[in-house]
Design an enzyme around this catalytic site. Structure first.
Site, PDB file in Angstrom:
ATOM      1  N   ASP A  68      -5.498   2.224  -1.975  1.00 36.62           N
ATOM      2  CA  ASP A  68      -4.240   1.773  -2.468  1.00 36.62           C
ATOM      3  C   ASP A  68      -3.752   2.375  -3.601  1.00 36.62           C
ATOM      4  O   ASP A  68      -3.610   1.564  -4.914  1.00 36.62           O
ATOM      5  CB  ASP A  68      -4.076   0.215  -2.390  1.00 36.62           C
ATOM      6  CG  ASP A  68      -2.791  -0.310  -2.632  1.00 36.62           C
ATOM      7  OD1 ASP A  68      -2.610  -1.573  -3.275  1.00 36.62           O
ATOM      8  OD2 ASP A  68      -1.960   0.442  -2.674  1.00 36.62           O
ATOM      9  N   ARG A  77       0.969  -1.193   0.024  1.00 38.21           N
ATOM     10  CA  ARG A  77       0.013  -0.043  -0.004  1.00 38.21           C
ATOM     11  C   ARG A  77       0.952   1.204   0.136  1.00 38.21           C
ATOM     12  O   ARG A  77       1.455   1.410   0.926  1.00 38.21           O
ATOM     13  CB  ARG A  77      -0.701   0.066   1.219  1.00 38.21           C
ATOM     14  CG  ARG A  77      -1.881  -0.813   1.150  1.00 38.21           C
ATOM     15  CD  ARG A  77      -2.625  -0.911   2.596  1.00 38.21           C
ATOM     16  NE  ARG A  77      -4.123  -1.079   2.286  1.00 38.21           N
ATOM     17  CZ  ARG A  77      -5.036  -0.112   3.212  1.00 38.21           C
ATOM     18  NH1 ARG A  77      -4.408   0.724   3.752  1.00 38.21           N
ATOM     19  NH2 ARG A  77      -6.084  -0.382   2.793  1.00 38.21           N
ATOM     20  N   THR A  78       0.581   2.120  -1.041  1.00 41.13           N
ATOM     21  CA  THR A  78       1.391   3.426  -1.095  1.00 41.13           C
ATOM     22  C   THR A  78       0.834   4.426  -0.320  1.00 41.13           C
ATOM     23  O   THR A  78      -0.394   4.898  -0.581  1.00 41.13           O
ATOM     24  CB  THR A  78       1.686   3.787  -2.479  1.00 41.13           C
ATOM     25  OG1 THR A  78       2.022   2.572  -3.208  1.00 41.13           O
ATOM     26  CG2 THR A  78       2.422   4.870  -2.489  1.00 41.13           C
ATOM     27  N   GLN A  79       1.309   4.466   0.934  1.00 36.11           N
ATOM     28  CA  GLN A  79       0.657   5.575   1.882  1.00 36.11           C
ATOM     29  C   GLN A  79       1.176   6.985   1.736  1.00 36.11           C
ATOM     30  O   GLN A  79       0.659   7.994   1.787  1.00 36.11           O
ATOM     31  CB  GLN A  79       0.769   5.250   3.343  1.00 36.11           C
ATOM     32  CG  GLN A  79       0.225   3.801   3.657  1.00 36.11           C
ATOM     33  CD  GLN A  79      -1.423   3.741   3.811  1.00 36.11           C
ATOM     34  OE1 GLN A  79      -2.055   4.640   2.993  1.00 36.11           O
ATOM     35  NE2 GLN A  79      -1.842   2.765   4.547  1.00 36.11           N
ATOM     36  N   TYR A  80       2.569   6.974   1.473  1.00 36.10           N
ATOM     37  CA  TYR A  80       3.262   8.046   0.815  1.00 36.10           C
ATOM     38  C   TYR A  80       4.354   7.660   0.051  1.00 36.10           C
ATOM     39  O   TYR A  80       4.786   6.686  -0.017  1.00 36.10           O
ATOM     40  CB  TYR A  80       3.743   8.862   2.143  1.00 36.10           C
ATOM     41  CG  TYR A  80       4.128   8.000   3.485  1.00 36.10           C
ATOM     42  CD1 TYR A  80       5.106   7.024   3.310  1.00 36.10           C
ATOM     43  CD2 TYR A  80       3.244   8.076   4.523  1.00 36.10           C
ATOM     44  CE1 TYR A  80       5.410   6.111   4.318  1.00 36.10           C
ATOM     45  CE2 TYR A  80       3.360   7.051   5.442  1.00 36.10           C
ATOM     46  CZ  TYR A  80       4.500   6.306   5.467  1.00 36.10           C
ATOM     47  OH  TYR A  80       4.862   5.404   6.507  1.00 36.10           O
TER      48      TYR A  80
END
Lengths: 274, 236
Positions: free
Chosen positions: B117, B13-16
């Site tokens: 995501d 998951r690209t959170q930042y």
């Protein structure tokens, strides 16, 4: 075609290399009422003969709009045709949703053919008993395809399927070289003439046939009865008024007279030459 | 409750974002589309990579420029590669144009956003097909639109005002490049993550070219930069 010991299963080959069940499915198409299609450089037209079970019942739907740019005419088991039309509509909608663009006809036809092929290679399935004339428009212009129960598909300038389609095919074979340059109305007129061929003397009125058009700048639409009847009257295609017993000669004379009198551009021979 | 927001195997998951590219600018010109992007890949406030190609060809008719997370851009390029491959495998006269690619990407971006995501990118897709010029933008939340000139990130704030004043539909290639360079120079002065090494891509009906990387001349001889503290009182 006679019964033989290799025709029970679609997955059984005959010693001559034939799949009889598939061929029997194509027979079902030949028994259905006629459907014809033709195309020019700008338009494609579908027309079909409408059978009704009795005077009390309505006519069967044989032409379906699949998308703004594609329509299909069927001959054979109408129920199979309806199901395949629904599949085609679904494919068009899904493609349009993802790409915001109309599904190219050629690709839809291949998907349809692949779907039909599956039914020729599964022991628990049977081939679709319907032939489809797919008329559509894409970037390269209008197209007409024929999809068989066998899973084959072909592109055509003009074609006819169903019962007594040979008469229509003969007419189309004579005229097809003119079709690319035909105008929309000339194309419809030829479609109506071809339909009349399959009626073998019965009077052509808008109650026995359906006509649909798709073309550059024109979304696929089925012409309504009044329009079709008006076209039949304009082109004077209905043929003789009385019972269909007098046969070809009288029809030819009536048609020839109408042609010379009418605004027709390319009628060099009377249509009812057979 | 947890299952509403996450599933068991949500390790990706690209959170930042980590390695990011900055602005991309694109506009239509007389013969097609022009796009520019610098070649920087920042790692936070460090300008870590200086040869990142952020403009790429897609099929016969399209060009994509990306800002944001570079690894997500690489993932998008893989999706597009597969898309074009299947398009070619049909081996018929049809091909996906920039409009179709743009809408496909919009579906991808929006669906990822719905799964919490996202692909952390802002994308610009431009191209020419059958004489028709197309230029569109789509971002990480699935917002998408078409326009005559688009930009991502800081480009929206620094480049588009220039384009609103000076863009015309009939720009020649030379005029277009000058306009792009004017915008890119502006970004170079004012965007901390910009690097002075850029590529310009042009796509026309005939085909696509991405230029070799080059640098812009900058001007620091403004009077205010000489003896900057001369008029100042105090430490400011």
């Amino acid at each position: 075609m006679f019964r033989n010991q290799y025709d029970t299963d679609v997955t059984t080959w005959s010693p001559q290399g034939r799949l009889f069940q598939v061929e029997y499915a194509m027979e079902a198409v030949k028994q259905g009422s006629a459907a014809i299609g033709l195309r020019s450089n700008t338009h494609a037209v579908l027309a079909c003969v409408n059978k009704a079970n009795s005077e009390l019942s309505s006519h069967q739907r044989k032409i379906f709009k699949v998308d703004d740019h594609i329509g299909v005419a069927i001959a054979g088991l109408t129920a199979d045709g309806r199901v395949l039309s629904r599949y085609m509509r679904s494919e068009c909608i899904n493609y349009g949703y993802t790409y915001e663009s109309p599904l190219p006809v050629g690709r839809l036809v291949v998907q349809l053919a692949d779907k039909a092929q599956v039914c020729t290679q599964r022991s628990w399935k049977r081939p679709y008993g319907v032939g489809l004339l797919v008329a559509g428009l894409d970037e390269s212009g209008p197209h007409l395809y024929y999809n068989c129960p066998s899973g084959n598909y072909f592109e055509y300038q003009a074609f006819a399927i169903g019962s007594r389609s040979q008469a229509a095919k003969t007419y189309l074979e004579r005229k097809f070289e003119n079709f690319p340059g035909s105008s929309r109305d000339e194309l419809i007129k030829d479609a109506l003439f071809a339909i009349r061929e399959t009626l073998q003397g019965e009077k052509l009125t808008s109650t026995v046939c359906t006509v649909a058009v798709v073309g550059v700048g024109e979304a696929f639409n089925i012409l309504d009865q009044e329009t079709v009847q008006a076209l039949i009257n304009d082109f004077e295609i209905s043929g003789e008024e009385g019972p269909a017993t007098t046969g070809a000669a009288e029809e030819a004379a009536a048609a020839a007279a109408a042609d010379q009198g009418g605004a027709a551009a390319e009628e060099e021979a009377a249509p009812m030459d057979i | 409750m947890d299952t509403l927001l996450s599933s068991e195997g949500d390790s990706q998951r690209t959170q930042y974002p980590y390695v990011t590219g900055t602005s991309v600018i694109g506009f239509k010109y007389k013969d097609g589309i022009l796009m520019a992007a610098d070649m920087g890949g920042s790692y936070g406030s460090t300008i870590r990579y200086k040869s990142v190609e952020r403009l790429k060809q897609v099929g016969k008719h399209s060009l994509i420029g990306a800002s944001g997370e570079i690894s997500d851009f690489q993932e998008i390029l893989k999706y597009l590669d597969e898309l074009i491959l299947h398009d070619n495998m049909w081996d018929d006269g049809n091909s996906l144009g920039p409009k179709e690619v743009h809408n496909y990407l919009t579906r991808v971006m929006y669906n990822r956003r719905n799964k919490f995501d996202p692909l952390w990118n802002s994308l610009i897709i431009g191209g020419v097909k059958n004489g028709h010029k197309y230029l569109g933008s789509v971002g990480m939340i699935g917002v998408h639109f078409e326009d005559d000139h688009v930009a991502t990130g800081f480009g929206n704030h620094l480049a588009r005002p220039i384009l609103r004043e000076e863009w015309r539909a009939d720009l020649t290639f030379e005029e277009g490049v000058k306009l792009l360079e004017k915008c890119m120079r502006n970004l170079l002065y004012r965007d901390r993550s910009a690097v002075n090494k850029l590529q310009i891509a042009k796509i026309t009906e005939e085909g696509l070219t991405v230029s070799q990387p080059y640098s812009l001349k900058t001007f620091w001889n403004f009077a205010a930069f000489e003896n900057p503290t001369v008029g100042a009182t105090g430490s400011w």
